[in-house]
Design a protein around this motif. Structure first.
Motif, mmCIF file in Angstrom:
data_model
loop_
_atom_site.group_PDB
_atom_site.id
_atom_site.type_symbol
_atom_site.label_atom_id
_atom_site.label_comp_id
_atom_site.label_asym_id
_atom_site.label_seq_id
_atom_site.Cartn_x
_atom_site.Cartn_y
_atom_site.Cartn_z
ATOM 1 N N GLY A 50 0.815 -1.209 0.000
ATOM 2 C CA GLY A 50 0.000 0.000 0.000
ATOM 3 C C GLY A 50 0.848 1.257 0.000
ATOM 4 N N LEU A 51 1.939 1.234 0.760
ATOM 5 C CA LEU A 51 2.846 2.379 0.802
ATOM 6 C C LEU A 51 3.484 2.605 -0.554
ATOM 7 C CD1 LEU A 51 4.448 4.577 2.289
ATOM 8 C CD2 LEU A 51 6.070 2.797 2.991
ATOM 9 N N ALA A 52 3.884 1.534 -1.230
ATOM 10 C CA ALA A 52 4.505 1.662 -2.540
ATOM 11 C C ALA A 52 3.559 2.339 -3.529
ATOM 12 C CB ALA A 52 4.921 0.280 -3.060
ATOM 13 N N GLN A 53 2.317 1.895 -3.554
ATOM 14 C CA GLN A 53 1.360 2.487 -4.480
ATOM 15 C C GLN A 53 1.112 3.957 -4.145
ATOM 16 O OE1 GLN A 53 -2.257 0.257 -4.970
ATOM 17 N NE2 GLN A 53 -3.273 1.864 -6.149
ATOM 18 N N GLU A 54 0.985 4.259 -2.853
ATOM 19 C CA GLU A 54 0.753 5.644 -2.434
ATOM 20 C C GLU A 54 1.890 6.560 -2.859
ATOM 21 O OE1 GLU A 54 0.803 8.152 1.744
ATOM 22 O OE2 GLU A 54 0.101 6.070 1.778
ATOM 23 N N MET A 55 3.127 6.127 -2.634
ATOM 24 C CA MET A 55 4.270 6.972 -2.954
ATOM 25 C C MET A 55 4.437 7.130 -4.464
ATOM 26 S SD MET A 55 4.999 7.853 -0.003
ATOM 27 C CE MET A 55 6.315 8.950 -0.528
ATOM 28 N N LEU A 56 4.097 6.101 -5.219
ATOM 29 C CA LEU A 56 4.163 6.219 -6.672
ATOM 30 C C LEU A 56 3.147 7.231 -7.181
ATOM 31 C CD1 LEU A 56 5.139 5.431 -9.434
ATOM 32 C CD2 LEU A 56 3.635 3.452 -9.370
ATOM 33 N N GLU A 57 1.950 7.232 -6.611
ATOM 34 C CA GLU A 57 0.928 8.183 -7.028
ATOM 35 C C GLU A 57 1.351 9.615 -6.703
ATOM 36 O OE1 GLU A 57 -2.657 6.830 -5.177
ATOM 37 O OE2 GLU A 57 -2.735 4.977 -6.356
ATOM 38 N N ILE A 58 2.027 9.807 -5.591
ATOM 39 C CA ILE A 58 2.547 11.127 -5.247
ATOM 40 C C ILE A 58 3.661 11.524 -6.209
ATOM 41 C CG2 ILE A 58 3.861 12.387 -3.484
ATOM 42 C CD1 ILE A 58 2.274 10.817 -1.381
ATOM 43 N N PHE A 59 4.506 10.552 -6.550
ATOM 44 C CA PHE A 59 5.601 10.821 -7.490
ATOM 45 C C PHE A 59 5.068 11.222 -8.865
ATOM 46 C CE2 PHE A 59 8.449 8.951 -10.788
ATOM 47 C CZ PHE A 59 9.476 9.872 -10.675
ATOM 48 N N ARG A 60 3.990 10.607 -9.322
ATOM 49 C CA ARG A 60 3.454 10.959 -10.639
ATOM 50 C C ARG A 60 2.995 12.415 -10.668
ATOM 51 N NH1 ARG A 60 2.005 8.789 -15.290
ATOM 52 N NH2 ARG A 60 2.267 6.637 -14.656
ATOM 53 N N GLU A 61 2.442 12.901 -9.584
ATOM 54 C CA GLU A 61 2.011 14.301 -9.558
ATOM 55 C C GLU A 61 3.201 15.223 -9.782
ATOM 56 O OE1 GLU A 61 1.208 18.240 -8.093
ATOM 57 O OE2 GLU A 61 2.566 16.822 -7.103
ATOM 58 N N THR A 62 4.340 14.897 -9.187
ATOM 59 C CA THR A 62 5.545 15.696 -9.402
ATOM 60 C C THR A 62 6.099 15.474 -10.799
ATOM 61 O OG1 THR A 62 6.123 15.583 -7.050
ATOM 62 C CG2 THR A 62 7.896 16.139 -8.574
ATOM 63 N N ALA A 63 6.125 14.222 -11.244
ATOM 64 C CA ALA A 63 6.729 13.886 -12.534
ATOM 65 C C ALA A 63 6.018 14.550 -13.702
ATOM 66 C CB ALA A 63 6.727 12.367 -12.723
ATOM 67 N N THR A 64 4.734 14.867 -13.537
ATOM 68 C CA THR A 64 3.989 15.512 -14.622
ATOM 69 C C THR A 64 4.635 16.820 -15.045
ATOM 70 O OG1 THR A 64 1.946 14.517 -13.799
ATOM 71 C CG2 THR A 64 1.712 16.376 -15.297
ATOM 72 N N ARG A 65 5.299 17.480 -14.126
ATOM 73 C CA ARG A 65 5.928 18.761 -14.448
ATOM 74 C C ARG A 65 7.288 18.583 -15.121
ATOM 75 N NH1 ARG A 65 3.892 19.426 -9.338
ATOM 76 N NH2 ARG A 65 5.890 19.429 -8.280
ATOM 77 N N TYR A 66 7.755 17.348 -15.262
ATOM 78 C CA TYR A 66 9.079 17.090 -15.838
ATOM 79 C C TYR A 66 9.005 16.023 -16.938
ATOM 80 C CZ TYR A 66 10.477 19.436 -11.540
ATOM 81 O OH TYR A 66 10.606 20.336 -10.513
ATOM 82 N N MET A 67 7.907 15.997 -17.681
ATOM 83 C CA MET A 67 7.688 14.896 -18.623
ATOM 84 C C MET A 67 8.727 14.817 -19.728
ATOM 85 S SD MET A 67 3.597 14.500 -19.085
ATOM 86 C CE MET A 67 3.440 16.170 -19.688
ATOM 87 N N SER A 68 9.328 15.947 -20.091
ATOM 88 C CA SER A 68 10.307 15.926 -21.181
ATOM 89 C C SER A 68 11.723 15.656 -20.685
ATOM 90 C CB SER A 68 10.291 17.262 -21.928
ATOM 91 O OG SER A 68 10.720 18.313 -21.074
ATOM 92 N N ALA A 69 11.901 15.552 -19.377
ATOM 93 C CA ALA A 69 13.242 15.406 -18.816
ATOM 94 C C ALA A 69 13.779 13.992 -19.013
ATOM 95 C CB ALA A 69 13.232 15.755 -17.329
ATOM 96 N N SER A 70 15.014 13.896 -19.475
ATOM 97 C CA SER A 70 15.611 12.577 -19.719
ATOM 98 C C SER A 70 15.742 11.782 -18.427
ATOM 99 C CB SER A 70 16.969 12.735 -20.395
ATOM 100 O OG SER A 70 17.854 13.507 -19.587
ATOM 101 N N TRP A 71 16.022 12.467 -17.308
ATOM 102 C CA TRP A 71 16.206 11.754 -16.050
ATOM 103 C C TRP A 71 14.943 11.009 -15.644
ATOM 104 C CZ3 TRP A 71 12.818 12.774 -12.186
ATOM 105 C CH2 TRP A 71 12.210 14.032 -12.137
ATOM 106 N N LEU A 72 13.768 11.569 -15.963
ATOM 107 C CA LEU A 72 12.514 10.924 -15.599
ATOM 108 C C LEU A 72 12.339 9.616 -16.367
ATOM 109 C CD1 LEU A 72 9.766 10.830 -14.209
ATOM 110 C CD2 LEU A 72 8.876 12.258 -16.071
ATOM 111 N N HIS A 73 12.564 9.659 -17.675
ATOM 112 C CA HIS A 73 12.371 8.463 -18.492
ATOM 113 C C HIS A 73 13.434 7.405 -18.192
ATOM 114 C CE1 HIS A 73 9.274 10.578 -20.688
ATOM 115 N NE2 HIS A 73 10.112 11.596 -20.833
ATOM 116 N N GLU A 74 14.652 7.829 -17.944
ATOM 117 C CA GLU A 74 15.710 6.879 -17.604
ATOM 118 C C GLU A 74 15.390 6.183 -16.279
ATOM 119 O OE1 GLU A 74 19.125 9.333 -17.576
ATOM 120 O OE2 GLU A 74 19.246 9.518 -19.764
#
Length: 289
Positions: free
Chosen positions: A182-206
């Motif tokens: 449950g913690l893993a899923q929760e933290m991933l959902e929080i991470f996606r909210e942040t990642a949306t602002r960096y969608m073109s960044a190579s570090w995100l896709h890597e």
């Protein structure tokens, strides 16, 4: 060659289409007031059903899911959000994906330097495990009490010194948490909210590609496009430590000044509680020879 801005826009629209498809896949016609109809080969709503519920044309909604370069008004987005029964976090995510003006497009991971003063604050929390987590969920700084509970982060390879990596792969860190799934899923959902602002960044896709290869669980959840905002309210976590046994902490989260994506997490326990006593004994026990 496309400009960086056009690449960013294309990635944003692609992510918008994927998000909309996952949202309609979880609904049934009866949930939006339509007849159930015959049994379907695939779960979820059809595009035309979402369009009817939102009051837009099927062609226009199809273009939106296909990532076409079309203008989307706030009123229409609200109608689509209502039709798909989006919660508050999902609505904000939808607007971020659909509104170019609110989407940041950095190409590199911004520097995450933790000032010495913050490390002094962590070190001063002698009996409260604490760490600072970055926008990619990297563990950037920590104190001695955190090492006593979670293990010494300094001994980990840099790539694995990351909350998502530790909680989604088979590590002693993951096994500490009673509700690690449950913690893993929760933290991933929080991470996606942040990642949306960096969608073109190579570090995100890597990073997401590497973790997808290392963890089928991460890959499955990442494809689900679920999202939630950070919560700075206190939450409880139950741990089962190999030496100290059951530990119960209340986590206080603080945003680092000047950067909303960097967060300090402090694991607190009630003074003189069983958890506080165990941790104090662990911290003050003599080191093995």
């Amino acid at each position: 060659m496309l400009s960086d801005q056009r690449v960013d826009d294309a990635q944003r629209r692609t992510a918008l289409g994927e998000f909309l498809r996952t949202r309609r896949a979880r609904l049934t016609p009866t949930q939006i007031g339509l007849p159930a109809g015959p049994r379907r080969r695939t779960p979820g709503l059809r595009r035309e059903e979402v369009a009817v519920a939102a009051g837009v044309s099927t062609t226009w909604y199809t273009y939106l899911e296909q990532g076409r370069d079309i203008h989307v008004s706030r009123i229409v987005l609200e109608c689509i959000a209502d039709a798909l029964h989006l919660n508050q976090d999902e609505r904000l995510h939808l607007f971020l994906l659909a509104d170019q003006s609110t989407t940041a497009t950095p190409s590199l991971l911004p520097e995450e330097t933790i000032p010495a003063a913050y490390q002094l604050v962590l070190d001063g929390l002698t009996e409260y495990p604490a760490y600072i987590r970055g926008r990619r969920m990297d563990i950037l700084a920590w104190n001695k009490a955190a090492c006593a509970v979670f293990g010494d982060f300094a001994l980990l390879p840099h790539r694995e010194r990351n909350f998502l990596w530790l909680i989604f792969t088979d590590t002693p860190f993951r096994r500490l948490f009673v509700d690690h799934a449950g913690l893993a899923q929760e933290m991933l959902e929080i991470f996606r909210e942040t990642a949306t602002r960096y969608m073109s960044a190579s570090w995100l896709h890597e990073f997401t590609d590497a973790l997808s290869q290392a963890s089928p669980e991460f890959r499955q959840h990442w494809q689900g496009h679920n999202v939630r905002r950070k919560s700075y309210g206190a939450v409880s976590r139950e741990l089962l430590h190999p030496e100290m046994g059951r530990l119960v902490f209340t986590i206080a989260g603080f945003q680092m000044s000047g950067d909303p994506d960097i967060q300090c997490c402090i694991f607190t326990s009630t003074p003189n509680s069983e958890t506080a006593t165990k941790l104090r004994q662990q911290l003050h026990s003599p080191a093995p020879l």
